[in-house]
Design an enzyme around this catalytic site. Structure first.
Site, mmCIF file in Angstrom:
data_model
loop_
_atom_site.group_PDB
_atom_site.id
_atom_site.type_symbol
_atom_site.label_atom_id
_atom_site.label_comp_id
_atom_site.label_asym_id
_atom_site.label_seq_id
_atom_site.Cartn_x
_atom_site.Cartn_y
_atom_site.Cartn_z
ATOM 1 N N ILE A 154 0.856 -1.177 0.000
ATOM 2 C CA ILE A 154 0.000 0.000 0.000
ATOM 3 C C ILE A 154 0.896 1.232 0.000
ATOM 4 C CG2 ILE A 154 -2.007 -1.073 1.083
ATOM 5 C CD1 ILE A 154 -1.131 -0.073 3.765
ATOM 6 N N ASP A 155 0.343 2.363 -0.392
ATOM 7 C CA ASP A 155 1.130 3.586 -0.528
ATOM 8 C C ASP A 155 1.720 4.039 0.809
ATOM 9 O OD1 ASP A 155 0.493 3.644 -3.187
ATOM 10 O OD2 ASP A 155 -0.998 5.240 -3.023
ATOM 11 N N LYS A 156 2.747 4.833 0.719
ATOM 12 C CA LYS A 156 3.416 5.371 1.902
ATOM 13 C C LYS A 156 2.430 6.036 2.862
ATOM 14 C CE LYS A 156 6.573 9.090 3.249
ATOM 15 N NZ LYS A 156 7.428 10.203 2.768
ATOM 16 N N ARG A 256 -6.949 5.971 -5.482
ATOM 17 C CA ARG A 256 -6.712 7.407 -5.612
ATOM 18 C C ARG A 256 -7.033 7.897 -7.025
ATOM 19 N NH1 ARG A 256 -0.691 7.956 -3.464
ATOM 20 N NH2 ARG A 256 -1.178 10.198 -3.515
#
Length: 346
Positions: A154-156, A256
């Site tokens: 998953i993204d930062k 997103r």
């Protein structure tokens, strides 16, 4: 948005490879495990055996046993964790929120701000650095591509659940589940605007033509990879909506990019335009209220709340869920107060 975040948060399908081989017209009868040993580079007999036992090897779209004899013009496909690269990962004593652990898998509730694996400008302080310290056998596994145990990410600046494979068998089995989209994943998201009803977003996700750091959704299959996100309204809060997203695919920045494409970017999402006031009044008090929310939650309002999968060894269907973190919760409470008419009057 820093370039390193966009570059390292790659498509989950990049974590494993899909091999497709068509046997020659003159192919002599040969066991499929020996056939693959001869034809696939950078692999081992053990990895191939694991793939066969987890039904990740198919001939003419059907799973086969190791003793199957490959015939002329057979189509052999195999899903494997990506071949190893010469990437050194340094162990770091970083605390982890471990939700579940056994001999095969580990589930972590990742905090927002932690990069998942080392990459450009982020070679330390990552989840993988922490895993390397806590589980020092992981880096020796073949197929980890410098990302020990990872079968998804998953993204930062997204918080929430990640499953880690602790051995090669688990990695192969989990990779197959992600590849076949049988993993159940749900996210909670706060988005700009009033979403009228539940829905589904589809399209081909690829790099944005003007800004390579972000992704865009296209109608053209040559511009990206097919993606599907289902969303359900949980709570309407005036100028924002709390929704739950369920992923069918795992593309880079999928939620997103999808939500921006339908005009509802994530609240606070710097890369996709959600860090500006997109809905609401012109009054200064409202602007100050939103700025306060941005300060409380200086990231996109996205949390990977649940994860369901089949255990690699026991075949048991497991399901885990974690609550939203404090920063997300505080902003949600402020919007609830605002929607009830209390927030701006205090």
């Amino acid at each position: 948005m820093a370039e390193d975040v966009a570059l390292q948060e790659q498509d989950e399908t990049d974590l494993y490879e899909h091999i497709r081989i068509v046997a020659d017209k003159g192919q002599a009868l040969l066991r499929v495990d020996k056939f693959l040993m001869n034809r696939v580079e950078n692999t081992s007999r053990n990895r191939i055996q694991n793939a066969i036992e987890t039904e990740s090897v198919r001939v003419n779209d059907r799973p086969v046993k190791a003793s199957y004899k490959v015939k002329p013009l057979d189509v052999i496909t195999m899903v494997l964790p990506d071949p190893p690269r010469d990437t050194e990962v340094y162990p770091e004593n970083i605390s982890l929120e471990i939700i579940y652990e056994d001999d095969d898998v580990l589930l972590v509730d990742k905090e927002a701000g932690m990069v998942v694996h080392p990459g450009y400008n982020n070679y330390t302080g990552t989840l993988v650095n922490a895993l390397t310290y806590h589980l020092n056998l992981l880096p020796t596994l073949p197929g980890n591509t410098g990302r020990p145990g990872l079968v998804h990410r998953i993204d930062k600046d997204t918080s929430g659940l990640l499953v880690i494979a602790k051995n090669e068998w688990a990695m192969t089995h989990l990779a197959k589940q992600f590849f076949e989209h049988t993993i159940e994943r749900r996210y909670v998201a706060l988005v700009w605007g009033d979403i009228a009803e539940d829905g589904t977003v589809t399209g081909y996700i690829g790099r944005d033509l003007k800004d390579r750091r972000i992704m865009s959704v296209y109608d053209d299959p040559e511009k990206g990879k097919w993606s599907v996100t289902h969303y359900q309204v949980l709570e309407r809060l005036g100028y924002v909506t709390l929704i739950e997203c369920q992923l069918e695919t795992g593309r880079t920045h999928q939620i997103r990019a999808h939500l921006k494409s339908i005009g509802h970017p994530l609240f606070g999402d710097t890369g996709y335009g959600g860090d500006k006031i997109l809905k609401g009044t012109v009054f200064n008090k409202y602007k100050q209220f939103v700025d306060n929310c941005f300060q409380l939650l200086p990231r996109q309002a996205l949390h990977a709340k649940s994860l369901g999968f089949q255990h690699p060894k026991t075949q048991e269907n497991l399901y885990f869920e974690v609550p939203i973190p404090e920063d997300f919760r505080l902003v949600l409470e402020k919007w609830r107060s605002y929607a009830s008419g209390k927030e701006l009057n205090t």
